[in-house]
Design a protein around this motif. Sequence first.
Motif, PDB file in Angstrom:
ATOM      1  N   TRP A 110       0.840  -1.269  -0.101  1.00  0.00           N
ATOM      2  CA  TRP A 110      -0.032  -0.026  -0.081  1.00  0.00           C
ATOM      3  C   TRP A 110       0.772   1.262  -0.116  1.00  0.00           C
ATOM      4  O   TRP A 110       1.507   1.231   0.727  1.00  0.00           O
ATOM      5  N   LEU A 111       0.824   2.095  -1.097  1.00  0.00           N
ATOM      6  CA  LEU A 111       1.440   3.401  -0.923  1.00  0.00           C
ATOM      7  C   LEU A 111       0.410   4.359  -1.095  1.00  0.00           C
ATOM      8  O   LEU A 111      -0.961   4.015  -1.165  1.00  0.00           O
ATOM      9  N   PRO A 112       0.605   5.693  -0.845  1.00  0.00           N
ATOM     10  CA  PRO A 112      -0.376   6.722  -0.677  1.00  0.00           C
ATOM     11  C   PRO A 112      -1.455   6.848  -2.113  1.00  0.00           C
ATOM     12  O   PRO A 112      -2.583   7.148  -1.806  1.00  0.00           O
ATOM     13  N   GLU A 113      -1.050   6.404  -3.097  1.00  0.00           N
ATOM     14  CA  GLU A 113      -1.675   6.158  -4.348  1.00  0.00           C
ATOM     15  C   GLU A 113      -2.642   5.047  -4.675  1.00  0.00           C
ATOM     16  O   GLU A 113      -3.356   4.864  -5.383  1.00  0.00           O
ATOM     17  N   GLY A 114      -2.263   4.073  -3.455  1.00  0.00           N
ATOM     18  CA  GLY A 114      -3.186   2.942  -3.442  1.00  0.00           C
ATOM     19  C   GLY A 114      -2.125   1.447  -3.705  1.00  0.00           C
ATOM     20  O   GLY A 114      -0.988   1.915  -3.406  1.00  0.00           O
ATOM     21  N   TYR A 115      -2.942   0.639  -3.675  1.00  0.00           N
ATOM     22  CA  TYR A 115      -2.150  -0.874  -3.777  1.00  0.00           C
ATOM     23  C   TYR A 115      -1.527  -0.779  -5.008  1.00  0.00           C
ATOM     24  O   TYR A 115      -1.991  -0.832  -6.201  1.00  0.00           O
ATOM     25  N   SER A 116      -0.142  -1.078  -4.818  1.00  0.00           N
ATOM     26  CA  SER A 116       0.804  -0.919  -6.052  1.00  0.00           C
ATOM     27  C   SER A 116       2.163  -1.957  -6.123  1.00  0.00           C
ATOM     28  O   SER A 116       2.109  -2.695  -4.934  1.00  0.00           O
ATOM     29  N   LYS A 117       2.509  -2.312  -7.023  1.00  0.00           N
ATOM     30  CA  LYS A 117       3.544  -3.098  -7.277  1.00  0.00           C
ATOM     31  C   LYS A 117       4.815  -2.930  -7.103  1.00  0.00           C
ATOM     32  O   LYS A 117       5.235  -1.717  -7.621  1.00  0.00           O
ATOM     33  N   ILE A 118       5.652  -3.440  -6.254  1.00  0.00           N
ATOM     34  CA  ILE A 118       6.940  -2.958  -5.631  1.00  0.00           C
ATOM     35  C   ILE A 118       7.930  -3.879  -6.551  1.00  0.00           C
ATOM     36  O   ILE A 118       7.914  -4.887  -5.750  1.00  0.00           O
ATOM     37  N   GLU A 119       8.687  -3.355  -7.277  1.00  0.00           N
ATOM     38  CA  GLU A 119       9.649  -4.408  -8.038  1.00  0.00           C
ATOM     39  C   GLU A 119      11.161  -4.264  -7.364  1.00  0.00           C
ATOM     40  O   GLU A 119      11.395  -3.175  -6.800  1.00  0.00           O
ATOM     41  N   ARG A 120      11.564  -5.565  -7.260  1.00  0.00           N
ATOM     42  CA  ARG A 120      12.984  -5.642  -6.825  1.00  0.00           C
ATOM     43  C   ARG A 120      13.923  -5.662  -7.851  1.00  0.00           C
ATOM     44  O   ARG A 120      14.087  -6.724  -8.419  1.00  0.00           O
ATOM     45  N   THR A 121      14.596  -4.566  -7.789  1.00  0.00           N
ATOM     46  CA  THR A 121      15.825  -4.337  -9.061  1.00  0.00           C
ATOM     47  C   THR A 121      17.193  -4.682  -8.610  1.00  0.00           C
ATOM     48  O   THR A 121      18.045  -4.901  -9.018  1.00  0.00           O
ATOM     49  N   ALA A 122      17.506  -4.649  -7.396  1.00  0.00           N
ATOM     50  CA  ALA A 122      18.675  -4.834  -6.484  1.00  0.00           C
ATOM     51  C   ALA A 122      19.205  -6.180  -6.533  1.00  0.00           C
ATOM     52  O   ALA A 122      18.284  -7.184  -6.811  1.00  0.00           O
ATOM     53  N   THR A 123      20.382  -6.456  -6.674  1.00  0.00           N
ATOM     54  CA  THR A 123      21.032  -7.751  -6.891  1.00  0.00           C
ATOM     55  C   THR A 123      21.759  -8.273  -5.654  1.00  0.00           C
ATOM     56  O   THR A 123      22.022  -9.299  -5.240  1.00  0.00           O
ATOM     57  N   TRP A 124      21.842  -7.241  -4.436  1.00  0.00           N
ATOM     58  CA  TRP A 124      22.482  -7.592  -3.508  1.00  0.00           C
ATOM     59  C   TRP A 124      21.456  -8.618  -2.392  1.00  0.00           C
ATOM     60  O   TRP A 124      20.200  -8.552  -2.817  1.00  0.00           O
ATOM     61  N   ASP A 125      22.251  -9.356  -1.581  1.00  0.00           N
ATOM     62  CA  ASP A 125      21.222 -10.449  -0.933  1.00  0.00           C
ATOM     63  C   ASP A 125      20.721  -9.717   0.136  1.00  0.00           C
ATOM     64  O   ASP A 125      21.062  -9.086   1.050  1.00  0.00           O
ATOM     65  N   TYR A 126      19.197  -9.703   0.200  1.00  0.00           N
ATOM     66  CA  TYR A 126      17.986  -9.302   0.780  1.00  0.00           C
ATOM     67  C   TYR A 126      18.530  -9.707   2.535  1.00  0.00           C
ATOM     68  O   TYR A 126      18.692  -8.743   3.383  1.00  0.00           O
ATOM     69  N   LEU A 127      18.547 -10.957   2.868  1.00  0.00           N
ATOM     70  CA  LEU A 127      18.792 -11.315   4.047  1.00  0.00           C
ATOM     71  C   LEU A 127      20.189 -11.019   4.520  1.00  0.00           C
ATOM     72  O   LEU A 127      20.350 -10.686   5.802  1.00  0.00           O
TER      73      LEU A 127
END
Length: 459
Positions: A110-127
Amino acid sequence: MRFKQAFKPFVLTLCLMSFFSLSSCKDDDNEVTWEWDDEEVANIDKPKVIWVDAAANFPDFANSKENILRDLKLAKEAGFTHVVVDVRPTTGDVLFKTDVVDQVKWLGAWLPEGYSKIERTATWDYLDAFIETGHSLGLKIFAGINTFSGGNATSLGGEGLLFRDATKKSWATELLTESGIINTLDKGGSGSKFFNPVNEEVQNFLLQLVEDLAAYENLDGIILDRGRFDEFGSDFSDYTKAKFEQFLGHQVANFPNDVMVPGTKPGNLPSTLPVYFKQWLEFRAKVIHDFMESARNRVKGVNPDIQFGVYVGGWYSVYYGVGVNWASPDYNTSAYYSQWASKNYQTYGYADHMDVMLIGAYAAPTKVYGSNEWTIQGFCQQAKDKIRKDAVVIGGPDIGNGAWATESDATINSAITQSVDAAINACDGYFLFDMIHLKLKNQWPYVKEGIDEAISTEK
């Protein structure tokens, strides 16, 4: 018999020491040794745990190590000692290294403009980013996974293995409905689409995932969330029917009605139960118990020092609805819940396979204190009693959903502060869901006030 079962009188202090330090003590002969006493653990030494949901926090964290550092600093300053970072959201894809399933490419948030798709473009390890950043701040980092989730359906579309691979439809749970037994993928609707926990292929798939997770260098612990059946009407597939008949030792001629009548609700059972109803509850609890035992063994086989645990809802009186007995096997469930629990039900309590158990004490902000379920304090007290010192018990509120989303800010802020006292003094630590809620309303000062008071007012 596991070590902590053999020395049960000392288990609470031992487990807390192990959980807080997350390291074993070894003498020169490499034998594990411990120091303990029978005194209560001080609040200052009890874990304070904050959960980081993957989807809700994805706009901030998907592509920014700087934001991870910023918010973990806030958690540290508020008094939290442990962070559970969700690395397998409800899509069933992952944010850690494994070849078993795909990496998360996008999540809905949820963003201020509504429910939105958030893409992950980063290649570093999240965990790895959470581990490195958290450890630099002196925080312990646990990885949380949505265990039996296989996909997620939203207005943005379906995501996850069950939507991506049509050959895995047999892995999806089949639900008992008023219209008959239907696959969850055919039912439609939004939300998490569950695997069938009975399915051995599903179990093997998930066990490999947790094994890969346990291989992470410097990861402090693993927490299994959604380690359960989808709902009371799950699972009624032919596969599960055959497994239940193996459990009974004979066939069930009138399935599903001799097991459960469509429309049956936990907490509102008919006065006359189907002939195999209690045995069905036993069977489901055994499935989850055995999976948890296997998961623990796989994790400890990779790293004996990593902490292993679960998140469960504190509402034990109706938690049989999702097929879980999270109590100690020493807790005689049928003595208190004879309407639905057989004498054998307690056999499948799995608390003795856990190092730590996070209890969702998800009562309303106006129900902080009390001794019954549906108060924060009562949830924690009752969980502590049912777990019987088999594991470290850490409970606390969800501060953003239900009545927490509708009450006045003054009521909620006060309840956040009080929730620390209610939970930390009723069990072995404090747990808060979720970081996103503290961030959205800048409620960090209220939880800090509660943690500071819990420490400073202790005798």
